[in-house]
Design a protein around this motif. Structure first.
Motif, short mmCIF file in Angstrom:
data_model
loop_
_atom_site.label_atom_id
_atom_site.label_comp_id
_atom_site.label_asym_id
_atom_site.label_seq_id
_atom_site.Cartn_x
_atom_site.Cartn_y
_atom_site.Cartn_z
N PHE A 28 0.82 -1.21 0.00
CA PHE A 28 0.00 0.00 0.00
C PHE A 28 0.86 1.27 0.00
CE2 PHE A 28 -2.18 3.42 2.31
CZ PHE A 28 -3.27 3.59 1.48
N THR A 29 1.87 1.34 0.86
CA THR A 29 2.67 2.56 0.94
C THR A 29 3.49 2.78 -0.33
OG1 THR A 29 4.38 1.27 2.10
CG2 THR A 29 2.81 2.53 3.45
N PHE A 50 3.95 5.60 -5.51
CA PHE A 50 3.89 5.57 -6.98
C PHE A 50 2.79 6.47 -7.50
CE2 PHE A 50 1.91 3.72 -10.77
CZ PHE A 50 2.97 3.79 -11.66
N ALA A 51 1.62 6.46 -6.85
CA ALA A 51 0.50 7.31 -7.29
C ALA A 51 0.87 8.79 -7.16
CB ALA A 51 -0.75 7.00 -6.47
N SER A 52 1.58 9.16 -6.10
CA SER A 52 1.99 10.56 -5.95
C SER A 52 2.98 10.98 -7.02
CB SER A 52 2.58 10.78 -4.56
OG SER A 52 3.81 10.07 -4.42
N THR A 53 3.88 10.08 -7.41
CA THR A 53 4.84 10.42 -8.47
C THR A 53 4.15 10.51 -9.83
OG1 THR A 53 5.41 8.08 -8.78
CG2 THR A 53 6.74 9.35 -7.23
N VAL A 54 3.09 9.74 -10.02
CA VAL A 54 2.35 9.82 -11.28
C VAL A 54 1.58 11.13 -11.36
CG1 VAL A 54 0.46 8.82 -12.60
CG2 VAL A 54 2.22 7.34 -11.65
N LEU A 55 0.86 11.48 -10.31
CA LEU A 55 0.02 12.68 -10.34
C LEU A 55 0.86 13.95 -10.35
CD1 LEU A 55 -2.89 11.74 -7.91
CD2 LEU A 55 -2.76 11.50 -10.39
N SER A 56 2.01 13.93 -9.72
CA SER A 56 2.89 15.11 -9.74
C SER A 56 3.80 15.14 -10.95
CB SER A 56 3.74 15.14 -8.46
OG SER A 56 4.58 14.00 -8.39
N THR A 57 3.67 14.15 -11.85
CA THR A 57 4.46 14.02 -13.08
C THR A 57 5.96 13.93 -12.78
OG1 THR A 57 4.69 16.41 -13.50
CG2 THR A 57 2.74 15.31 -14.39
N ARG A 72 10.04 0.83 6.78
CA ARG A 72 9.96 1.18 5.35
C ARG A 72 8.62 1.79 5.00
NH1 ARG A 72 8.61 -1.31 0.38
NH2 ARG A 72 10.02 -0.68 -1.31
N GLU A 73 7.51 1.25 5.53
CA GLU A 73 6.19 1.79 5.20
C GLU A 73 6.04 3.23 5.69
OE1 GLU A 73 6.74 -1.07 6.61
OE2 GLU A 73 6.14 -2.53 5.09
N LEU A 74 6.45 3.48 6.93
CA LEU A 74 6.37 4.83 7.46
C LEU A 74 7.32 5.77 6.71
CD1 LEU A 74 5.13 6.65 9.64
CD2 LEU A 74 7.02 5.98 11.16
N TYR A 75 8.47 5.25 6.33
CA TYR A 75 9.45 6.04 5.58
C TYR A 75 8.90 6.46 4.22
CZ TYR A 75 14.12 7.28 3.81
OH TYR A 75 15.19 7.95 3.29
N LYS A 76 8.27 5.52 3.52
CA LYS A 76 7.66 5.83 2.22
C LYS A 76 6.53 6.85 2.36
CE LYS A 76 9.65 3.21 -1.00
NZ LYS A 76 10.16 3.74 -2.29
N GLY A 123 6.28 9.14 4.69
CA GLY A 123 6.90 10.44 4.95
C GLY A 123 7.48 11.08 3.69
N ILE A 124 8.05 10.26 2.81
CA ILE A 124 8.59 10.78 1.55
C ILE A 124 7.47 11.31 0.67
CG2 ILE A 124 9.85 10.16 -0.54
CD1 ILE A 124 11.33 8.06 1.15
N THR A 125 6.33 10.63 0.66
CA THR A 125 5.18 11.09 -0.13
C THR A 125 4.70 12.45 0.36
OG1 THR A 125 4.52 8.79 -0.49
CG2 THR A 125 2.87 10.49 -0.90
N VAL A 126 4.59 12.61 1.68
CA VAL A 126 4.17 13.91 2.24
C VAL A 126 5.21 14.98 1.92
CG1 VAL A 126 3.65 15.13 4.38
CG2 VAL A 126 2.82 12.80 4.04
N TYR A 127 6.49 14.62 2.01
CA TYR A 127 7.56 15.59 1.70
C TYR A 127 7.48 16.05 0.25
CZ TYR A 127 12.17 16.89 -0.03
OH TYR A 127 13.20 17.52 -0.68
N LEU A 128 7.23 15.15 -0.66
CA LEU A 128 7.17 15.52 -2.08
C LEU A 128 6.00 16.46 -2.34
CD1 LEU A 128 8.00 12.13 -3.84
CD2 LEU A 128 9.49 14.11 -3.54
N LEU A 129 4.84 16.19 -1.74
CA LEU A 129 3.68 17.07 -1.96
C LEU A 129 3.92 18.45 -1.36
CD1 LEU A 129 0.72 14.58 -1.35
CD2 LEU A 129 1.54 15.49 -3.53
#
Length: 337
Positions: free
Chosen positions: A104-105, A110-117, A242-246, A248-254
């Motif tokens: 899931f994480t 992956f979904a955040s990287t797709v939507l943010s191009t 790893r799940e929490l780390y991923k 956190g990276i998603t929130v950081y990217l947004l």
């Protein structure tokens, strides 16, 4: 005489088409910048690529010499399969088999990287259904993301840019363009510190094989939505939490993407950059300008003498003369009719 007339006509032609000439220079400068980048990348990276190719050939040759029972064709087939799986984010190494790419994480990342191009490319859909859904998801999601980011940035700009500039301008009476320039510089320094320098130090501490330059490189490539995919956090062997780390990276990217858009929008509203952009844009003729031109022509026309205005028409047309109506003395005599 002819040379002076030709020179004056050339000057008038250039002055009347300044925007077109500026745009031509802009296109030429962009092409030259592309060529400059290609030359630098080629001169810097080509020797390293050649060295890596030689090393791989040497390792392959040594492996075949040590394992004479294995043919080169079978090894090529095995390596091609392994490389094809690696392109989809699946590795055959023992130290990489414990991490999954589609939990899931990881799927949220992956979904955040797709939507943010951003699109790192380290993970890609394997099935035809996943590829079809990725297309539909992106077609709907990318405009939705743009709408979301625009609304968020517009609301942040009120408190981060517009109100501080107006407060300093009205409180101390400083020049508004100067206040905006200083504010944009300070905002850029804060954004670089909070979303580049500090995260780079954190990534260099959490990722074993990353130094500070590589971590800063990842932050810049990610927040600029380049997303080369050569550095992806959370993919190391036995990554803790790893799940929490991923997540956190998603929130950081947004958050980082929103911060970059706020900084860019702040710089785009600077008076100096607006003047620079006007050099390359087509000038739009406003309805008010057309109305002013028509009124000016009407005033010029009405201020001319009547004889001057009407003389061309009087030369070409004859005045109307009232002729008497002819009546036949015989009344309804058909011959006179």
């Amino acid at each position: 005489m002819l040379q002076s007339l030709a020179g004056n006509s050339c000057v008038r032609l250039i002055q009347s088409n300044k925007s077109a000439w500026y745009f031509l220079f802009l296109v030429l400068g962009y092409v030259l910048y592309l060529i400059f980048g290609a030359v630098v990348f080629s001169s810097v990276e080509l020797p390293y690529e050649d060295l890596l190719r030689q090393q791989l050939r040497g390792i392959k040759r040594q492996f075949l010499q040590e394992h004479e029972c294995l043919s080169e064709e079978r090894l090529e087939r095995f390596l091609s399969k392994a490389l094809e799986a690696s392109n989809y984010g699946v590795s055959i190494l023992n130290n990489a088999s414990a991490s999954w790419n589609w939990d899931f994480t990881s799927s949220l990342f992956f979904a955040s990287t797709v939507l943010s191009t951003t699109g790192y490319g380290h993970t890609a859909p394997l099935s035809d259904g996943g590829k079809a859904f990725c297309i539909i998801y992106s077609v709907i999601g990318i405009p939705f993301t743009l709408l979301f980011l625009t609304a968020v940035v517009q609301r942040i700009m009120v408190y981060s840019t517009w109100r501080p500039i107006m407060y300093v301008h009205t409180r101390w009476g400083l020049s508004k363009p100067l206040v905006a320039l200083v504010h944009a510089t300070l905002l850029a320094v804060i954004a670089v510190s909070c979303f580049f320098l500090i995260p780079a130090a954190i990534f260099s501490a959490l990722e074993e094989n990353w130094n500070f330059l590589e971590s800063f490189y990842f932050c810049f490539i990610s927040l600029s939505t380049i997303g080369l995919g050569d550095y992806v956090p959370g993919e190391a062997f036995n990554q803790r939490f790893r799940e929490l780390y991923k997540l956190g990276i998603t929130v950081y990217l947004l958050l980082g993407l929103i911060a970059m858009l706020v900084v860019l929008e702040t710089f785009c509203e600077l008076q100096q950059l607006k003047q620079l952009r006007k050099m390359f844009y087509l000038k739009k003729e406003k309805p008010q300008d057309r109305l002013a031109i028509m009124e000016h022509d009407h005033l010029t026309f009405s201020s001319m003498p009547d004889g001057t205005v009407n003389s061309p028409q009087e030369d070409k047309t004859e005045p109307f003369v009232d002729f008497p109506v002819l009546t036949s003395p015989g009344g309804d005599d058909p011959m006179i009719k």
